[in-house]
Design a protein around this motif. Structure first.
Motif, PDB file in Angstrom:
ATOM      1  N   GLU A   1      -8.635 -13.864 -16.839  1.00 48.67           N
ATOM      2  CA  GLU A   1      -9.331 -12.682 -17.321  1.00 48.67           C
ATOM      3  C   GLU A   1      -8.436 -11.453 -17.302  1.00 48.67           C
ATOM      4  O   GLU A   1      -8.519 -10.586 -18.145  1.00 48.67           O
ATOM      5  CB  GLU A   1     -10.568 -12.410 -16.455  1.00 48.67           C
ATOM      6  CG  GLU A   1     -11.684 -13.425 -16.644  1.00 48.67           C
ATOM      7  CD  GLU A   1     -12.934 -12.990 -15.922  1.00 48.67           C
ATOM      8  OE1 GLU A   1     -12.805 -12.320 -14.875  1.00 48.67           O
ATOM      9  OE2 GLU A   1     -14.029 -13.297 -16.395  1.00 48.67           O
ATOM     10  N   ASP A   2      -7.584 -11.372 -16.303  1.00 47.10           N
ATOM     11  CA  ASP A   2      -6.781 -10.174 -16.104  1.00 47.10           C
ATOM     12  C   ASP A   2      -5.433 -10.588 -15.523  1.00 47.10           C
ATOM     13  O   ASP A   2      -5.370 -11.205 -14.453  1.00 47.10           O
ATOM     14  CB  ASP A   2      -7.511  -9.224 -15.151  1.00 47.10           C
ATOM     15  CG  ASP A   2      -6.815  -7.884 -14.994  1.00 47.10           C
ATOM     16  OD1 ASP A   2      -5.635  -7.773 -15.385  1.00 47.10           O
ATOM     17  OD2 ASP A   2      -7.443  -6.949 -14.477  1.00 47.10           O
ATOM     18  N   ALA A   3      -4.381 -10.250 -16.218  1.00 46.05           N
ATOM     19  CA  ALA A   3      -3.047 -10.628 -15.767  1.00 46.05           C
ATOM     20  C   ALA A   3      -2.688  -9.995 -14.431  1.00 46.05           C
ATOM     21  O   ALA A   3      -1.798 -10.472 -13.715  1.00 46.05           O
ATOM     22  CB  ALA A   3      -2.010 -10.216 -16.817  1.00 46.05           C
ATOM     23  N   ASP A   4      -3.375  -8.903 -14.053  1.00 41.62           N
ATOM     24  CA  ASP A   4      -3.093  -8.234 -12.788  1.00 41.62           C
ATOM     25  C   ASP A   4      -3.991  -8.724 -11.654  1.00 41.62           C
ATOM     26  O   ASP A   4      -3.957  -8.177 -10.546  1.00 41.62           O
ATOM     27  CB  ASP A   4      -3.281  -6.720 -12.934  1.00 41.62           C
ATOM     28  CG  ASP A   4      -2.108  -6.071 -13.646  1.00 41.62           C
ATOM     29  OD1 ASP A   4      -1.068  -6.750 -13.794  1.00 41.62           O
ATOM     30  OD2 ASP A   4      -2.224  -4.902 -14.046  1.00 41.62           O
ATOM     31  N   ALA A   5      -4.806  -9.743 -11.915  1.00 40.72           N
ATOM     32  CA  ALA A   5      -5.755 -10.215 -10.898  1.00 40.72           C
ATOM     33  C   ALA A   5      -5.061 -11.157  -9.920  1.00 40.72           C
ATOM     34  O   ALA A   5      -5.298 -12.358  -9.892  1.00 40.72           O
ATOM     35  CB  ALA A   5      -6.947 -10.918 -11.556  1.00 40.72           C
ATOM     36  N   TRP A   6      -4.165 -10.595  -9.102  1.00 40.11           N
ATOM     37  CA  TRP A   6      -3.484 -11.390  -8.085  1.00 40.11           C
ATOM     38  C   TRP A   6      -3.132 -10.478  -6.915  1.00 40.11           C
ATOM     39  O   TRP A   6      -3.089  -9.257  -7.030  1.00 40.11           O
ATOM     40  CB  TRP A   6      -2.207 -12.042  -8.643  1.00 40.11           C
ATOM     41  CG  TRP A   6      -1.174 -11.064  -9.108  1.00 40.11           C
ATOM     42  CD1 TRP A   6      -1.121 -10.430 -10.312  1.00 40.11           C
ATOM     43  CD2 TRP A   6      -0.053 -10.596  -8.356  1.00 40.11           C
ATOM     44  NE1 TRP A   6      -0.036  -9.588 -10.373  1.00 40.11           N
ATOM     45  CE2 TRP A   6       0.634  -9.675  -9.179  1.00 40.11           C
ATOM     46  CE3 TRP A   6       0.438 -10.852  -7.083  1.00 40.11           C
ATOM     47  CZ2 TRP A   6       1.782  -9.007  -8.752  1.00 40.11           C
ATOM     48  CZ3 TRP A   6       1.577 -10.202  -6.656  1.00 40.11           C
ATOM     49  CH2 TRP A   6       2.244  -9.296  -7.500  1.00 40.11           C
ATOM     50  N   LEU A   7      -2.930 -11.103  -5.749  1.00 42.64           N
ATOM     51  CA  LEU A   7      -2.581 -10.359  -4.542  1.00 42.64           C
ATOM     52  C   LEU A   7      -1.326 -10.942  -3.921  1.00 42.64           C
ATOM     53  O   LEU A   7      -1.096 -12.159  -3.969  1.00 42.64           O
ATOM     54  CB  LEU A   7      -3.712 -10.432  -3.504  1.00 42.64           C
ATOM     55  CG  LEU A   7      -4.996  -9.646  -3.797  1.00 42.64           C
ATOM     56  CD1 LEU A   7      -6.040  -9.973  -2.728  1.00 42.64           C
ATOM     57  CD2 LEU A   7      -4.737  -8.162  -3.834  1.00 42.64           C
ATOM     58  N   SER A   8      -0.538 -10.085  -3.321  1.00 42.15           N
ATOM     59  CA  SER A   8       0.619 -10.562  -2.566  1.00 42.15           C
ATOM     60  C   SER A   8       0.133 -11.218  -1.277  1.00 42.15           C
ATOM     61  O   SER A   8      -1.010 -11.016  -0.838  1.00 42.15           O
ATOM     62  CB  SER A   8       1.534  -9.389  -2.219  1.00 42.15           C
ATOM     63  OG  SER A   8       0.864  -8.486  -1.346  1.00 42.15           O
ATOM     64  N   ASP A   9       0.994 -12.018  -0.646  1.00 47.98           N
ATOM     65  CA  ASP A   9       0.636 -12.658   0.620  1.00 47.98           C
ATOM     66  C   ASP A   9       0.305 -11.609   1.682  1.00 47.98           C
ATOM     67  O   ASP A   9      -0.600 -11.793   2.504  1.00 47.98           O
ATOM     68  CB  ASP A   9       1.773 -13.551   1.113  1.00 47.98           C
ATOM     69  CG  ASP A   9       1.946 -14.788   0.232  1.00 47.98           C
ATOM     70  OD1 ASP A   9       0.982 -15.131  -0.490  1.00 47.98           O
ATOM     71  OD2 ASP A   9       3.032 -15.392   0.277  1.00 47.98           O
ATOM     72  N   GLN A  10       1.042 -10.497   1.647  1.00 45.19           N
ATOM     73  CA  GLN A  10       0.803  -9.428   2.621  1.00 45.19           C
ATOM     74  C   GLN A  10      -0.583  -8.816   2.436  1.00 45.19           C
ATOM     75  O   GLN A  10      -1.315  -8.597   3.400  1.00 45.19           O
ATOM     76  CB  GLN A  10       1.871  -8.345   2.471  1.00 45.19           C
ATOM     77  CG  GLN A  10       1.807  -7.265   3.546  1.00 45.19           C
ATOM     78  CD  GLN A  10       2.943  -6.268   3.411  1.00 45.19           C
ATOM     79  OE1 GLN A  10       3.519  -6.109   2.325  1.00 45.19           O
ATOM     80  NE2 GLN A  10       3.276  -5.606   4.499  1.00 45.19           N
ATOM     81  N   ALA A  11      -0.962  -8.579   1.182  1.00 44.83           N
ATOM     82  CA  ALA A  11      -2.284  -8.014   0.906  1.00 44.83           C
ATOM     83  C   ALA A  11      -3.395  -8.991   1.288  1.00 44.83           C
ATOM     84  O   ALA A  11      -4.448  -8.600   1.796  1.00 44.83           O
ATOM     85  CB  ALA A  11      -2.400  -7.645  -0.570  1.00 44.83           C
ATOM     86  N   LYS A  12      -3.133 -10.302   1.056  1.00 46.68           N
ATOM     87  CA  LYS A  12      -4.135 -11.309   1.446  1.00 46.68           C
ATOM     88  C   LYS A  12      -4.374 -11.286   2.950  1.00 46.68           C
ATOM     89  O   LYS A  12      -5.503 -11.405   3.425  1.00 46.68           O
ATOM     90  CB  LYS A  12      -3.673 -12.699   1.008  1.00 46.68           C
ATOM     91  CG  LYS A  12      -3.713 -12.924  -0.494  1.00 46.68           C
ATOM     92  CD  LYS A  12      -3.177 -14.315  -0.836  1.00 46.68           C
ATOM     93  CE  LYS A  12      -3.149 -14.535  -2.344  1.00 46.68           C
ATOM     94  NZ  LYS A  12      -2.565 -15.865  -2.690  1.00 46.68           N
ATOM     95  N   GLU A  13      -3.280 -11.143   3.713  1.00 43.47           N
ATOM     96  CA  GLU A  13      -3.414 -11.080   5.164  1.00 43.47           C
ATOM     97  C   GLU A  13      -4.172  -9.826   5.587  1.00 43.47           C
ATOM     98  O   GLU A  13      -4.958  -9.861   6.543  1.00 43.47           O
ATOM     99  CB  GLU A  13      -2.027 -11.102   5.824  1.00 43.47           C
ATOM    100  CG  GLU A  13      -1.337 -12.458   5.771  1.00 43.47           C
ATOM    101  CD  GLU A  13      -2.142 -13.528   6.498  1.00 43.47           C
ATOM    102  OE1 GLU A  13      -2.646 -13.242   7.599  1.00 43.47           O
ATOM    103  OE2 GLU A  13      -2.282 -14.635   5.945  1.00 43.47           O
ATOM    104  N   ASP A  14      -3.942  -8.715   4.878  1.00 47.47           N
ATOM    105  CA  ASP A  14      -4.655  -7.477   5.201  1.00 47.47           C
ATOM    106  C   ASP A  14      -6.153  -7.620   4.942  1.00 47.47           C
ATOM    107  O   ASP A  14      -6.978  -7.119   5.712  1.00 47.47           O
ATOM    108  CB  ASP A  14      -4.102  -6.307   4.375  1.00 47.47           C
ATOM    109  CG  ASP A  14      -2.695  -5.918   4.805  1.00 47.47           C
ATOM    110  OD1 ASP A  14      -2.301  -6.271   5.936  1.00 47.47           O
ATOM    111  OD2 ASP A  14      -1.992  -5.258   4.009  1.00 47.47           O
TER     112      ASP A  14
END
Length: 381
Positions: free
Chosen positions: A32-45
């Motif tokens: 749906e959105d090419a920007d719909a992803w998170l870095s591993d660091q953001a996932k941990e946060d």
């Protein structure tokens, strides 16, 4: 709760019926959105912001959902809306082995949230759950009309001053365990604390001596994620004084060589502090000997049940009991909320106060009657 299970058996994959072609998978978020992803660091946060109890409950809910899907040949991820609706309908009608009853509506609400959350975590668009929520709504109404206790949320009974007085009268406060249990219940009431806020207290780290003989206690309000300094004043009734109880426990711990650190320590049946615990040969429990939240609830339950009083007694009983004690003393709801760390618009606090105000002198009809009687007396004069 995470120990609630559904009686389901896994079926071997080759024996499962094929998934019909018209069951279109949910759209992956990344498509749906090419920007719909998170870095591993953001996932941990993000993960750090989810309470551990919630994370465990969600994981268990999804495991049981996947097990059910395996038995009926449906896809757990990404799940079709009809699959979620069918699952909630199944849960409504299926007794659990542990209790002999189906899940309650509140737990079913959480299960829906678990399924949606798991889809987001797997980068799938969560399924529409309108049908599933209608199942739960109808179930809740049917239980309510049948006057089934499952329609009501399970709340801890309030341990106010009257209850605490009776419970403490059954304790042997000359022993270390008795001193600990008394301090736990009285501080829980004085701080209006949850078990998760009481168990982490340290001596002397969480406490500051005050000139008037009281104590300032620094409490982390877990749900609001903020620290609060609470002044605990000496109580005119010595047996109900949280300050005295805390100091008595600290002195007893010092006699055992424990001068600082966790205030509420686990003990074995012989009174030994922080005994090592193992499960399957591996050490378990807090290495410093700090008791668990469940252990705190067990102490409250055991102590109050000795009195023969009916109710559901947990560590949260002290927090609810504070509200009852304060309302009986005529304390304003705003002062109660700020002392106990509730948000000014807390629905939970309003619910507690409404329950207390429905009884005794705070009952609105009783107040209207008193006012009418006063006016009638003045008119006759």
């Amino acid at each position: 709760m995470t120990d609630e299970v559904v009686d389901a058996e896994l079926v071997e994959e080759e024996r499962l019926p094929a998934i019909p072609e018209d069951r279109t998978p949910a759209v992956p978020l990344a498509d749906e959105d090419a920007d719909a992803w998170l870095s591993d660091q953001a996932k941990e946060d993000v993960k750090a912001g989810i309470p551990e109890e919630t994370s465990k409950a969600y994981e268990g809910d999804m495991d049981r959902f996947a097990a059910w899907c395996a038995t009926v040949g449906r896809r757990p991820l990404p799940a079709a809306p009809q699959t979620v609706t069918e699952y909630l309908s199944y849960l409504k009608r299926t007794p659990r082995p542990r209790t002999g009853r189906p899940y309650g509506p509140k737990t079913m609400d959480r299960i829906i949230a678990s399924i949606r959350s798991s889809h987001r975590a797997a980068r799938f668009q969560p399924p529409d759950t309108m049908g599933a929520r209608k199942v739960v709504a109808g179930y809740r109404e049917a239980l309510a009309l049948a006057k089934d206790p499952a329609a009501q949320p399970r709340k801890a009974s309030p341990a106010d001053r009257k209850v605490l007085r009776l419970a403490l009268g059954k304790l042997d406060r000359t022993t270390l365990a008795g001193k600990r249990d008394a301090a736990l219940m009285l501080l829980g009431h004085a701080l209006a604390s949850r078990g998760s806020e009481l168990v982490p207290l340290n001596w002397p780290g969480s406490f500051t001596e005050l000139p008037d003989g009281g104590l300032k206690v620094r409490v982390y309000r877990k749900k609001r994620k903020l620290w609060q300094d609470i002044k605990v004043v000496p109580d005119p009734e010595p047996d109900l004084c949280a300050v005295r109880a805390a100091r008595a426990l600290v002195a007893a711990l010092a006699d055992e060589g424990h001068h600082q650190g966790a205030l509420f320590l686990r003990m074995d049946r012989w009174g030994y502090l922080a005994p090592p615990m193992q499960r399957k040969g591996k050490p378990i429990g807090d290495p410093d000997g700090r008791m668990t939240i469940d252990a705190a609830s067990d102490i409250v339950q055991r102590s109050i049940e000795r009195t023969g009083l009916p109710g559901r007694w947990r560590s949260h009983s002290s927090r609810r009991g504070f509200v009852k004690s304060a309302r009986q003393a005529g304390v304003d709801i705003v002062q109660i909320g700020r002392h106990g760390g509730w948000d000014d618009k807390s629905k939970a606090l309003i619910g507690y106060v409404d329950e207390e105000d429905s009884e005794g002198e705070n009952n609105p009809l009783a107040q209207i009657g008193r006012k009418a009687a006063e006016q009638q007396t003045k008119g006759q004069a």
